[in-house]
Design a protein around this motif. Structure first.
Motif, PDB file in Angstrom:
ATOM      1  N   VAL A  66       1.075  -1.273  -0.050  1.00  0.00           N
ATOM      2  CA  VAL A  66       0.033   0.111   0.059  1.00  0.00           C
ATOM      3  C   VAL A  66       0.710   1.250   0.066  1.00  0.00           C
ATOM      4  O   VAL A  66       0.668   2.065  -0.691  1.00  0.00           O
ATOM      5  N   GLN A  67       1.950   1.325   0.747  1.00  0.00           N
ATOM      6  CA  GLN A  67       2.819   2.477   0.947  1.00  0.00           C
ATOM      7  C   GLN A  67       3.481   2.636  -0.437  1.00  0.00           C
ATOM      8  O   GLN A  67       3.808   3.744  -0.858  1.00  0.00           O
ATOM      9  N   LYS A  68       4.069   1.541  -1.311  1.00  0.00           N
ATOM     10  CA  LYS A  68       4.640   1.616  -2.594  1.00  0.00           C
ATOM     11  C   LYS A  68       3.585   2.301  -3.481  1.00  0.00           C
ATOM     12  O   LYS A  68       3.846   2.909  -4.337  1.00  0.00           O
ATOM     13  N   PHE A  69       2.348   1.866  -3.524  1.00  0.00           N
ATOM     14  CA  PHE A  69       1.395   2.189  -4.173  1.00  0.00           C
ATOM     15  C   PHE A  69       0.989   3.859  -4.046  1.00  0.00           C
ATOM     16  O   PHE A  69       0.919   4.626  -5.263  1.00  0.00           O
ATOM     17  N   LEU A  70       0.789   4.145  -2.804  1.00  0.00           N
ATOM     18  CA  LEU A  70       0.500   5.683  -2.497  1.00  0.00           C
ATOM     19  C   LEU A  70       1.714   6.560  -2.939  1.00  0.00           C
ATOM     20  O   LEU A  70       1.516   7.554  -3.431  1.00  0.00           O
ATOM     21  N   THR A  71       2.775   5.993  -2.788  1.00  0.00           N
ATOM     22  CA  THR A  71       4.108   6.623  -3.213  1.00  0.00           C
ATOM     23  C   THR A  71       4.037   6.816  -5.036  1.00  0.00           C
ATOM     24  O   THR A  71       4.331   7.788  -5.206  1.00  0.00           O
ATOM     25  N   ARG A  72       3.868   5.776  -5.357  1.00  0.00           N
ATOM     26  CA  ARG A  72       3.591   5.890  -6.874  1.00  0.00           C
ATOM     27  C   ARG A  72       2.432   6.911  -7.426  1.00  0.00           C
ATOM     28  O   ARG A  72       2.730   7.739  -8.262  1.00  0.00           O
ATOM     29  N   ILE A  73       1.405   6.802  -6.651  1.00  0.00           N
ATOM     30  CA  ILE A  73       0.293   7.806  -6.802  1.00  0.00           C
ATOM     31  C   ILE A  73       0.546   9.139  -6.960  1.00  0.00           C
ATOM     32  O   ILE A  73       0.508  10.139  -7.639  1.00  0.00           O
ATOM     33  N   LYS A  74       1.442   9.534  -5.678  1.00  0.00           N
ATOM     34  CA  LYS A  74       1.873  10.831  -5.308  1.00  0.00           C
ATOM     35  C   LYS A  74       2.780  11.259  -6.346  1.00  0.00           C
ATOM     36  O   LYS A  74       2.742  12.451  -6.865  1.00  0.00           O
ATOM     37  N   LYS A  75       3.654  10.499  -6.652  1.00  0.00           N
ATOM     38  CA  LYS A  75       4.656  11.066  -7.892  1.00  0.00           C
ATOM     39  C   LYS A  75       4.008  11.199  -9.233  1.00  0.00           C
ATOM     40  O   LYS A  75       4.514  12.130  -9.858  1.00  0.00           O
ATOM     41  N   GLU A  76       3.100  10.338  -9.463  1.00  0.00           N
ATOM     42  CA  GLU A  76       2.314  10.686 -10.733  1.00  0.00           C
ATOM     43  C   GLU A  76       1.433  11.620 -10.599  1.00  0.00           C
ATOM     44  O   GLU A  76       1.420  12.719 -11.383  1.00  0.00           O
TER      45      GLU A  76
END
Length: 111
Positions: A66-76
């Motif tokens: 979940v943390q990796k997913f949220l980081t990727r979403i924030k970056k995008e």
């Protein structure tokens, strides 16, 4: 041997101890306990309805994903421009236009 082919317990921080209770460490003899599909074994009175080591393993894995997913979403999201955001409004208009073009067909006679 590849860990993917072993029960999940071998991937946890607490690998199973064959023949021993993974809670108290005493021997599993006769019918006083069981080994679960994950590979961990418990005495009947030591087991509390879930394998605490595998539960911890899954919770940490889910949290990490979940943390990796949220980081990727924030970056995008940080790379979006005003033009990208405005494009969403155009899509809604196109959907409404397409919905108006749909031909109504009476199927009651065919039923």
């Amino acid at each position: 041997m590849d860990l993917r082919h072993l029960p999940i317990a071998y991937s946890t921080a607490h690998p199973p101890h064959p023949g021993l209770c993974d809670s108290c460490g005493h021997s599993l003899v006769d019918e006083n306990g069981m080994v679960f599909v994950c590979g961990h074994g418990y005495h009947n009175n030591c087991y509390n309805g879930k394998c605490k080591y595998c539960e911890e393993f899954y919770k940490k894995g889910i949290f990490k994903n979940v943390q990796k997913f949220l980081t990727r979403i924030k970056k995008e999201a940080d790379t979006l421009t005003e033009e990208d955001l405005d494009d969403d409004d155009d899509d809604e208009e196109n959907v409404e236009e397409e919905a108006e073009k749909v031909e109504e067909v009476d199927i009651s006679s065919k039923l």
